[in-house]
Design a protein around this motif. Structure first.
Motif, PDB file in Angstrom:
ATOM      1  N   ASN A 322     -19.141   8.501  25.879  1.00 33.47           N
ATOM      2  CA  ASN A 322     -19.179   9.499  24.803  1.00 33.47           C
ATOM      3  C   ASN A 322     -20.587   9.746  24.251  1.00 33.47           C
ATOM      4  O   ASN A 322     -20.739  10.145  23.091  1.00 33.47           O
ATOM      5  CB  ASN A 322     -18.240   9.104  23.652  1.00 33.47           C
ATOM      6  N   GLN A 323     -21.601   9.544  25.081  1.00 32.36           N
ATOM      7  CA  GLN A 323     -22.972   9.802  24.625  1.00 32.36           C
ATOM      8  C   GLN A 323     -23.162  11.269  24.249  1.00 32.36           C
ATOM      9  O   GLN A 323     -23.806  11.580  23.241  1.00 32.36           O
ATOM     10  CB  GLN A 323     -23.972   9.412  25.710  1.00 32.36           C
ATOM     11  N   HIS A 324     -22.608  12.161  25.051  1.00 29.70           N
ATOM     12  CA  HIS A 324     -22.778  13.584  24.772  1.00 29.70           C
ATOM     13  C   HIS A 324     -22.120  13.977  23.449  1.00 29.70           C
ATOM     14  O   HIS A 324     -22.639  14.830  22.723  1.00 29.70           O
ATOM     15  CB  HIS A 324     -22.220  14.430  25.920  1.00 29.70           C
ATOM     16  N   SER A 325     -21.009  13.348  23.122  1.00 27.49           N
ATOM     17  CA  SER A 325     -20.346  13.631  21.846  1.00 27.49           C
ATOM     18  C   SER A 325     -21.236  13.224  20.682  1.00 27.49           C
ATOM     19  O   SER A 325     -21.347  13.940  19.681  1.00 27.49           O
ATOM     20  CB  SER A 325     -19.007  12.893  21.765  1.00 27.49           C
ATOM     21  N   PHE A 326     -21.874  12.069  20.807  1.00 32.58           N
ATOM     22  CA  PHE A 326     -22.797  11.607  19.767  1.00 32.58           C
ATOM     23  C   PHE A 326     -23.979  12.562  19.653  1.00 32.58           C
ATOM     24  O   PHE A 326     -24.319  13.030  18.552  1.00 32.58           O
ATOM     25  CB  PHE A 326     -23.288  10.204  20.093  1.00 32.58           C
ATOM     26  N   ASP A 327     -24.607  12.856  20.782  1.00 34.32           N
ATOM     27  CA  ASP A 327     -25.785  13.732  20.775  1.00 34.32           C
ATOM     28  C   ASP A 327     -25.453  15.095  20.183  1.00 34.32           C
ATOM     29  O   ASP A 327     -26.194  15.619  19.341  1.00 34.32           O
ATOM     30  CB  ASP A 327     -26.322  13.910  22.196  1.00 34.32           C
ATOM     31  N   ASP A 328     -24.343  15.668  20.625  1.00 38.79           N
ATOM     32  CA  ASP A 328     -23.972  17.013  20.164  1.00 38.79           C
ATOM     33  C   ASP A 328     -23.702  17.029  18.662  1.00 38.79           C
ATOM     34  O   ASP A 328     -24.084  17.980  17.968  1.00 38.79           O
ATOM     35  CB  ASP A 328     -22.734  17.509  20.924  1.00 38.79           C
ATOM     36  N   ALA A 329     -23.031  15.988  18.153  1.00 36.64           N
ATOM     37  CA  ALA A 329     -22.714  15.942  16.724  1.00 36.64           C
ATOM     38  C   ALA A 329     -23.983  15.842  15.881  1.00 36.64           C
ATOM     39  O   ALA A 329     -24.119  16.521  14.856  1.00 36.64           O
ATOM     40  CB  ALA A 329     -21.788  14.763  16.430  1.00 36.64           C
ATOM     41  N   VAL A 330     -24.930  15.010  16.318  1.00 40.00           N
ATOM     42  CA  VAL A 330     -26.184  14.858  15.574  1.00 40.00           C
ATOM     43  C   VAL A 330     -26.993  16.154  15.631  1.00 40.00           C
ATOM     44  O   VAL A 330     -27.496  16.636  14.600  1.00 40.00           O
ATOM     45  CB  VAL A 330     -27.002  13.677  16.133  1.00 40.00           C
ATOM     46  N   LEU A 331     -27.135  16.721  16.815  1.00 36.70           N
ATOM     47  CA  LEU A 331     -27.927  17.948  16.968  1.00 36.70           C
ATOM     48  C   LEU A 331     -27.307  19.105  16.183  1.00 36.70           C
ATOM     49  O   LEU A 331     -28.026  19.896  15.558  1.00 36.70           O
ATOM     50  CB  LEU A 331     -28.036  18.313  18.443  1.00 36.70           C
ATOM     51  N   GLN A 332     -25.984  19.198  16.190  1.00 40.16           N
ATOM     52  CA  GLN A 332     -25.322  20.275  15.455  1.00 40.16           C
ATOM     53  C   GLN A 332     -25.564  20.142  13.958  1.00 40.16           C
ATOM     54  O   GLN A 332     -25.867  21.125  13.274  1.00 40.16           O
ATOM     55  CB  GLN A 332     -23.822  20.268  15.745  1.00 40.16           C
ATOM     56  N   LEU A 333     -25.451  18.927  13.434  1.00 38.83           N
ATOM     57  CA  LEU A 333     -25.689  18.715  12.005  1.00 38.83           C
ATOM     58  C   LEU A 333     -27.113  19.101  11.626  1.00 38.83           C
ATOM     59  O   LEU A 333     -27.334  19.781  10.618  1.00 38.83           O
ATOM     60  CB  LEU A 333     -25.430  17.251  11.643  1.00 38.83           C
ATOM     61  N   VAL A 334     -28.078  18.677  12.419  1.00 35.06           N
ATOM     62  CA  VAL A 334     -29.477  18.973  12.113  1.00 35.06           C
ATOM     63  C   VAL A 334     -29.745  20.460  12.204  1.00 35.06           C
ATOM     64  O   VAL A 334     -30.407  21.049  11.319  1.00 35.06           O
ATOM     65  CB  VAL A 334     -30.407  18.176  13.057  1.00 35.06           C
ATOM     66  N   LYS A 335     -29.235  21.119  13.236  1.00 34.54           N
ATOM     67  CA  LYS A 335     -29.468  22.554  13.389  1.00 34.54           C
ATOM     68  C   LYS A 335     -28.838  23.345  12.238  1.00 34.54           C
ATOM     69  O   LYS A 335     -29.441  24.285  11.722  1.00 34.54           O
ATOM     70  CB  LYS A 335     -28.888  23.023  14.728  1.00 34.54           C
ATOM     71  N   GLU A 336     -27.619  22.946  11.846  1.00 33.13           N
ATOM     72  CA  GLU A 336     -26.946  23.657  10.752  1.00 33.13           C
ATOM     73  C   GLU A 336     -27.706  23.500   9.434  1.00 33.13           C
ATOM     74  O   GLU A 336     -27.876  24.456   8.678  1.00 33.13           O
ATOM     75  CB  GLU A 336     -25.511  23.157  10.610  1.00 33.13           C
ATOM     76  N   LYS A 337     -28.170  22.283   9.143  1.00 37.06           N
ATOM     77  CA  LYS A 337     -28.902  22.062   7.894  1.00 37.06           C
ATOM     78  C   LYS A 337     -30.247  22.793   7.926  1.00 37.06           C
ATOM     79  O   LYS A 337     -30.667  23.382   6.921  1.00 37.06           O
ATOM     80  CB  LYS A 337     -29.118  20.564   7.677  1.00 37.06           C
ATOM     81  N   CYS A 338     -30.899  22.785   9.068  1.00 39.44           N
ATOM     82  CA  CYS A 338     -32.179  23.490   9.181  1.00 39.44           C
ATOM     83  C   CYS A 338     -32.007  24.990   9.020  1.00 39.44           C
ATOM     84  O   CYS A 338     -32.855  25.677   8.441  1.00 39.44           O
ATOM     85  CB  CYS A 338     -32.832  23.187  10.531  1.00 39.44           C
ATOM     86  N   SER A 339     -30.896  25.537   9.530  1.00 44.44           N
ATOM     87  CA  SER A 339     -30.675  26.995   9.463  1.00 44.44           C
ATOM     88  C   SER A 339     -30.370  27.475   8.038  1.00 44.44           C
ATOM     89  O   SER A 339     -30.581  28.631   7.710  1.00 44.44           O
ATOM     90  CB  SER A 339     -29.536  27.389  10.396  1.00 44.44           C
ATOM     91  N   THR A 340     -29.862  26.544   7.178  1.00 40.15           N
ATOM     92  CA  THR A 340     -29.531  26.924   5.804  1.00 40.15           C
ATOM     93  C   THR A 340     -30.648  26.589   4.840  1.00 40.15           C
ATOM     94  O   THR A 340     -30.557  26.890   3.655  1.00 40.15           O
ATOM     95  CB  THR A 340     -28.259  26.194   5.337  1.00 40.15           C
ATOM     96  N   LYS A 341     -31.738  25.975   5.369  1.00 42.16           N
ATOM     97  CA  LYS A 341     -32.849  25.562   4.518  1.00 42.16           C
ATOM     98  C   LYS A 341     -33.588  26.779   3.972  1.00 42.16           C
ATOM     99  O   LYS A 341     -33.859  27.731   4.692  1.00 42.16           O
ATOM    100  CB  LYS A 341     -33.813  24.673   5.316  1.00 42.16           C
ATOM    101  N   VAL A 342     -33.899  26.699   2.686  1.00 44.97           N
ATOM    102  CA  VAL A 342     -34.616  27.803   2.051  1.00 44.97           C
ATOM    103  C   VAL A 342     -36.078  27.793   2.487  1.00 44.97           C
ATOM    104  O   VAL A 342     -36.707  26.757   2.449  1.00 44.97           O
ATOM    105  CB  VAL A 342     -34.526  27.683   0.509  1.00 44.97           C
TER     106      VAL A 342
END
Length: 342
Positions: A322-342
């Protein structure tokens, strides 16, 4: 051991009441946690030491640093500096602490900072001309003044928090229920051939919440030991007489991976600051033979030995599945937070 635990039980009860009250006040927002406009990932454990936080932080650095400006923020345990310090060309293990200095040497494209006050440390990083896009908090699971976007909890296979007790009766820094703050729980230092039945047994033992993800990792030792620009294969090293030195919480696997019957093994406390007397003792034991140590100890010892004598063995965390599941979850969280950053 049971008799000793009975003696220490009242002290563990008092400690549990204090830490439990503290967590309750943060959970109810009576004590305030500060959020930040960039993704903050906290990696830590419920127990004292020995769960593999350093290789897990390094895994996250490798995962994120190609796409984002990454900073690590640590306490800088046993460093001789104070306050906020951002690593630069003058940095060393005494200024930064061994693990942060290890990050700085291995990953020159990231920012490495230390500060006991993590809130101040994050603010200082955000004041830099080149601001990070994601911050990794090393050993900050109990640092609740900062509200992280993702908590990753580590627990060692042979020392599960579900089977441990509160300090001083056991090794837990807080009650087992503190595990519920984690979005991800990683069982570290597993046997590489861990059966599905054993994974299921551990999952039941940990009693995770439905929204928590469980992963299993093992320690992977490199097949080469390093010293500056030099390297020797482990297969060659194993057959040579040598001295093995470790100042880590649980050194037995390191020794077992490298040693033969004629080797000398020297064990020191975790995060040990090697004194001149210690170095002299190691040199006497070595008698000119090669010395192999851990990567964390190497950053403290490198300037005290000839490069051709002192080597270190790198390690990495590897996911059993399940390495890909871990990687995808972390990358998705970071990308989402970065996209909403003012």
């Amino acid at each position: 051991m049971n008799y000793l635990r009975k003696i220490l039980f009242p002290f563990a009860l008092i400690y549990g009441l204090i830490t439990g009250l503290r967590n309750y006040l943060y959970d109810k927002n009576i004590l305030k946690s500060q959020s930040f406009p960039l993704p903050v990932i906290a990696v830590g454990n419920l127990s004292v030491g020995g769960t593999g936080k350093t290789p897990q932080i390094e895994y996250l650095i490798r995962l994120l640093s190609d796409q984002f400006r990454v900073a690590t923020l640590s306490r800088g345990y046993k460093r001789k500096s104070t306050g906020f310090v951002l690593a630069n060309e003058n940095a060393n293990a005494e200024i930064m602490g061994d693990e942060p200095f290890q990050y700085f040497q291995k990953f020159p494209n990231i920012q490495v900072a230390v500060d006991v006050n993590r809130t101040n440390g994050i603010q200082q990083l955000l004041n830099q001309s080149s601001k990070p896009e994601v911050i990794l908090l090393d050993d900050a699971y109990q640092h609740r003044k900062v509200k992280a976007d993702l908590y990753i909890l580590l627990t060692a296979y042979n020392d599960l928090y579900a089977e441990d007790y509160l300090l001083p009766m056991g090794n837990l820094r807080e009650c087992r229920s503190g595990a519920h703050r984690a979005k991800m729980v990683i069982v570290t230092k597993c046997p590489s051939a861990l059966s599905k039945e054993e994974k299921n047994r551990i999952q039941k033992k940990l009693r995770l919440q439905p929204d928590q993800q469980l992963f299993f990792t093992a320690i992977h030792y490199e097949e080469v030991v390093f010293s500056g620009d030099s390297k020797i294969s482990v297969s060659e090293i194993k057959n040579r007489d040598k001295v093995l030195v470790a100042g880590i919480a649980k050194p037995v696997p390191f020794f077992d991976f490298l040693k033969n019957n004629s080797d000398v093994t020297l064990t020191y406390p975790d995060h040990h600051d090697f004194s001149e007397q210690d170095i002299a003792e190691i040199k006497v034991k070595a008698k000119g033979k090669i010395i192999i140590t851990t990567e964390k100890d190497y950053v403290r010892m490198a300037n005290k030995f000839a490069p051709q004598q002192l080597f270190y063995l790198p390690i990495q965390n590897v996911f059993l599945d399940n390495q890909h599941s871990f990687d995808d979850a972390v990358l998705q969280l970071v990308k989402e937070k970065c996209s909403t950053k003012v």
